[in-house]
Enzyme design. Structure first.
Site, mmCIF file in Angstrom:
data_model
loop_
_atom_site.group_PDB
_atom_site.id
_atom_site.type_symbol
_atom_site.label_atom_id
_atom_site.label_comp_id
_atom_site.label_asym_id
_atom_site.label_seq_id
_atom_site.Cartn_x
_atom_site.Cartn_y
_atom_site.Cartn_z
ATOM 1 N N CYS A 112 0.814 -1.224 0.000
ATOM 2 C CA CYS A 112 0.000 0.000 0.000
ATOM 3 C C CYS A 112 0.849 1.277 0.000
ATOM 4 O O CYS A 112 0.324 2.357 -0.237
ATOM 5 C CB CYS A 112 -0.976 -0.013 1.171
ATOM 6 S SG CYS A 112 -2.156 -1.366 1.037
ATOM 7 N N HIS A 251 -3.506 7.187 2.085
ATOM 8 C CA HIS A 251 -3.859 5.849 1.587
ATOM 9 C C HIS A 251 -5.285 5.511 2.022
ATOM 10 O O HIS A 251 -5.658 5.642 3.183
ATOM 11 C CB HIS A 251 -2.871 4.823 2.138
ATOM 12 C CG HIS A 251 -3.290 3.419 1.848
ATOM 13 N ND1 HIS A 251 -3.660 3.017 0.584
ATOM 14 C CD2 HIS A 251 -3.418 2.334 2.638
ATOM 15 C CE1 HIS A 251 -3.999 1.739 0.624
ATOM 16 N NE2 HIS A 251 -3.870 1.300 1.859
ATOM 17 N N ASN A 281 -9.946 -0.301 -0.959
ATOM 18 C CA ASN A 281 -8.496 -0.174 -0.797
ATOM 19 C C ASN A 281 -7.829 -0.758 -2.043
ATOM 20 O O ASN A 281 -7.902 -1.961 -2.276
ATOM 21 C CB ASN A 281 -8.073 -0.940 0.465
ATOM 22 C CG ASN A 281 -6.575 -0.896 0.705
ATOM 23 O OD1 ASN A 281 -5.804 -0.534 -0.174
ATOM 24 N ND2 ASN A 281 -6.170 -1.281 1.909
#
Ligand code: COA
Length: 332
Positions: A112, A251, A281
């Site tokens: 990520c 994020h 996500n």
């Protein structure tokens, strides 16, 4: 004026197929209400049969090049944890399909935080004088890593891609990456893992499928504290005060993480750009997709002072700071 890597183009693309919370609730022991209140996610985009990460990367990369008005670049960096194949890397195929000739192209894996690692590497190439321009792409097909029966992970992840063009310029220009910081801590590796499919599993004769597992609550706490610390470090390095920050494009893992982060930083909730309701996500694609969402919705504008903190498996984390430039973007 010192040389700098300047963001000069932005592109994004998500596959057309969507997976809604309602559909998930029909297949898993979960509900639209649980997913919305605990994560903020309403739907995610999912690749269709025959599509893969390179397809997403090419679409986002093409849009970023067009946004920058660039026919070519000197390097292509593809941040991904879901390459098309274990070998070869996906970057060269993306470069070829974008018509970029025989430029160096490679994959970068920091989950990520991958986009931040890509920015730092692209920036380093520009600062060293080894490149005049770099295409940094974050592209993921995380739907291929989730266990369809795991309610802890399947509602969270989605597929998509985002990309930026960095070009050589000056540190006082809008778009100049004023600071980028990246970190890692392997002692936190067990927070998020894909145990099956790697060399360790093969060497041990372990044929478990390659499914992602996450210790949600511990990851949540680590994400907030590391994203806060790296945001403070990055803002300090630029010489800004926290109160100078107009937008936190963090994020997109959980809306509660983003709101908790801005609260810890003493910023209003409205400073956080939130895009995860529509995409979930998307790991390395998350920040460029959120930047694109910010621009197309008018929430991110020219002159805004922006910080982009991320945290992910590894553990890895990082942030970049820049003054938002006047970039034209195409729809994603
Ligand atoms: N639907 C319904 N219930 C669910 C569920 C789902 N999809 N997923 C988990 N639950 C249940 C759990 O089983 C648990 O039940 P129990 O109390 O009976 O044991 C309860 O909900 C709470 O689980 P918990 O994991 O503590 O929930 P949470 O509030 O921490 O939310 C996450 C879970 C994953 C959404 C959250 O922890 C998170 O976002 N973590 C960070 C993710 C992240 O930052 N990733 C960054 C790198 S990718």
């Amino acid at each position: 004026m010192p040389r700098a890597a300047v963001l000069s183009g932005l592109g994004a693309w998500v596959p057309p197929g969507t997976l809604t919370n309602e559909k998930l609730a029909a297949e898993l022991d979960t509900s639209d209400e649980w997913i919305r209140t605990r994560t903020g996610i309403g739907r995610r985009h999912i690749i269709s049969a025959g599509m893969c990460t390179s397809d997403l990367a090419v679409e986002a990369g093409r849009r970023a090049l067009e946004s920058a008005g660039a026919a070519t670049v000197d390097y292509l960096l593809l941040a991904t944890t879901t390459p098309d194949r274990l070998c070869p890397a996906t970057g060269p195929e993306v470069a070829t399909r974008l018509g970029l000739g025989t430029i160096p192209a490679f994959d970068l894996s920091a989950v990520c935080s991958g986009f931040l690692y890509g920015l730092q590497t692209g920036r380093a190439l520009v600062l060293a004088g080894l490149a005049e321009s770099v295409l940094v792409v974050g592209a993921e097909s995380f739907s291929t890593l989730v266990d369809p029966e795991d309610r802890n992970t399947r509602p969270i992840f989605g597929d998509g891609a985002g990309a930026v063009v960095l070009r050589a310029g000056h540190s006082d220009e809008p778009g100049a990456l004023r600071a980028v910081n990246v970190h890692s801590d392997g002692s936190l590796a067990e927070l998020i893992t894909v145990a099956g499919g790697g060399a360790r599993a093969r060497a041990a004769g372990d044929d478990r499928p390659a499914h992602i597992r996450m210790r949600g609550r511990s990851t949540f706490m680590a994400a907030v504290s590391h994203m806060e610390a790296v945001t403070r470090q990055t803002v300090d390095e630029v010489g800004w005060q926290l109160a100078d920050v107009d937008r936190v494009v963090g994020h997109q893992a959980n809306v509660r993480i983003l709101h908790s982060l801005v609260k810890h930083l003493g910023l209003p909730e409205s400073a956080a750009i939130v895009h995860l309701h529509a995409v979930g996500n998307t790991a390395a694609a998350s920040i460029p997709l959120a930047l694109h969402h910010g621009v197309t919705t008018g929430r991110l504008g020219v002159g805004h002072r922006v910080v982009t903190p991320a945290f992910g498996a590894g553990a890895t984390w990082g942030a970049a700071a820049l003054v938002w430039p006047d970039v034209k973007v195409l729809p994603g």
